[in-house]
Design a protein around this motif. Structure first.
Motif, PDB file in Angstrom:
ATOM      1  N   ALA A 103      -5.091   3.784   3.719  1.00  0.00           N
ATOM      2  CA  ALA A 103      -6.261   3.725   4.599  1.00  0.00           C
ATOM      3  C   ALA A 103      -6.839   2.308   4.630  1.00  0.00           C
ATOM      4  CB  ALA A 103      -7.321   4.721   4.131  1.00  0.00           C
ATOM      5  N   ILE A 104      -6.910   1.672   3.476  1.00  0.00           N
ATOM      6  CA  ILE A 104      -7.423   0.295   3.411  1.00  0.00           C
ATOM      7  C   ILE A 104      -6.513  -0.658   4.176  1.00  0.00           C
ATOM      8  CG2 ILE A 104      -7.856  -1.646   1.836  1.00  0.00           C
ATOM      9  CD1 ILE A 104      -8.769   0.537  -0.227  1.00  0.00           C
ATOM     10  N   ALA A 113       0.818  -1.209   0.000  1.00  0.00           N
ATOM     11  CA  ALA A 113       0.000   0.000   0.000  1.00  0.00           C
ATOM     12  C   ALA A 113       0.857   1.267   0.000  1.00  0.00           C
ATOM     13  CB  ALA A 113      -0.933   0.001   1.203  1.00  0.00           C
ATOM     14  N   THR A 169      -2.266  11.788  -8.887  1.00  0.00           N
ATOM     15  CA  THR A 169      -3.059  10.554  -8.913  1.00  0.00           C
ATOM     16  C   THR A 169      -2.482   9.522  -7.961  1.00  0.00           C
ATOM     17  OG1 THR A 169      -3.670  10.992 -11.211  1.00  0.00           O
ATOM     18  CG2 THR A 169      -3.958   8.726 -10.410  1.00  0.00           C
ATOM     19  N   ASN A 180      -3.011   7.352  -0.674  1.00  0.00           N
ATOM     20  CA  ASN A 180      -3.785   7.636   0.540  1.00  0.00           C
ATOM     21  C   ASN A 180      -4.900   6.617   0.728  1.00  0.00           C
ATOM     22  OD1 ASN A 180      -2.177   9.843   1.069  1.00  0.00           O
ATOM     23  ND2 ASN A 180      -3.622  11.329   0.255  1.00  0.00           N
ATOM     24  N   CYS A 181      -5.546   6.251  -0.371  1.00  0.00           N
ATOM     25  CA  CYS A 181      -6.629   5.256  -0.286  1.00  0.00           C
ATOM     26  C   CYS A 181      -6.090   3.874   0.082  1.00  0.00           C
ATOM     27  CB  CYS A 181      -7.386   5.191  -1.606  1.00  0.00           C
ATOM     28  SG  CYS A 181      -8.325   6.693  -1.973  1.00  0.00           S
ATOM     29  N   THR A 182      -4.994   3.453  -0.554  1.00  0.00           N
ATOM     30  CA  THR A 182      -4.454   2.124  -0.252  1.00  0.00           C
ATOM     31  C   THR A 182      -3.918   2.051   1.170  1.00  0.00           C
ATOM     32  OG1 THR A 182      -2.296   2.678  -1.250  1.00  0.00           O
ATOM     33  CG2 THR A 182      -3.916   1.561  -2.662  1.00  0.00           C
ATOM     34  N   THR A 211      -0.706  10.095  -5.343  1.00  0.00           N
ATOM     35  CA  THR A 211      -0.945  10.540  -3.975  1.00  0.00           C
ATOM     36  C   THR A 211      -2.343  10.126  -3.529  1.00  0.00           C
ATOM     37  OG1 THR A 211       0.585  12.404  -4.180  1.00  0.00           O
ATOM     38  CG2 THR A 211      -1.089  12.557  -2.456  1.00  0.00           C
ATOM     39  N   LEU A 212      -3.326  10.340  -4.389  1.00  0.00           N
ATOM     40  CA  LEU A 212      -4.700   9.941  -4.066  1.00  0.00           C
ATOM     41  C   LEU A 212      -4.802   8.428  -3.894  1.00  0.00           C
ATOM     42  CD1 LEU A 212      -7.738  10.533  -3.767  1.00  0.00           C
ATOM     43  CD2 LEU A 212      -7.903  10.313  -6.260  1.00  0.00           C
ATOM     44  N   VAL A 213      -4.261   7.687  -4.842  1.00  0.00           N
ATOM     45  CA  VAL A 213      -4.294   6.220  -4.767  1.00  0.00           C
ATOM     46  C   VAL A 213      -3.561   5.742  -3.514  1.00  0.00           C
ATOM     47  CG1 VAL A 213      -3.512   4.088  -5.893  1.00  0.00           C
ATOM     48  CG2 VAL A 213      -4.571   5.900  -7.253  1.00  0.00           C
ATOM     49  N   TYR A 227      -6.924  -0.149   7.897  1.00  0.00           N
ATOM     50  CA  TYR A 227      -8.184  -0.736   8.339  1.00  0.00           C
ATOM     51  C   TYR A 227      -8.071  -2.255   8.443  1.00  0.00           C
ATOM     52  CZ  TYR A 227     -12.990  -2.350   8.373  1.00  0.00           C
ATOM     53  OH  TYR A 227     -14.150  -3.000   8.691  1.00  0.00           O
TER      54      TYR A 227
END
Length: 104
Positions: A86-87, A44, A76, A82-84, A78-80, A90
């Protein structure tokens, strides 16, 4: 290479190296503890590393208009990233919550 000052270059390069070392350390932790969930965190982290490398490349060539696409890739990633992240966080939290319930 004149787009950034020398101290700023030091920060950019050291950040990329630190992130690379952090990925490696997390991977080693996963092997040491036999907990594959931590490998997910290491994977991630890769999009954020790509983002940083795009920024360094853009600045290395003095921010030329021909390489403006790198700015889009960097944003892009950076966005991806941040999402990965966070996943992955979690999933680690969820796996720990399951483990904690099993102990009780």
């Amino acid at each position: 290479m004149n787009a950034l000052s020398f101290p700023t270059w030091i920060i950019h390069i050291s950040s990329v190296l630190e992130w690379t070392i952090a990925i490696w350390l997390i991977w080693e932790y996963a092997k040491l503890t036999q907990q594959a969930i931590w490998r997910g965190l290491a994977f991630a982290m890769l999009p954020a590393l790509v983002s940083a490398m795009c920024a360094c490349t853009w600045h290395f060539f003095d921010n030329p208009p021909a390489l403006e696409w790198l700015v889009t890739v960097q944003a892009t990633m950076t966005l991806v990233g941040n999402c990965t992240l966070a996943i992955a966080a979690y999933q680690i939290w969820r796996s720990r919550a399951t483990t904690d319930r099993e102990i009780l």
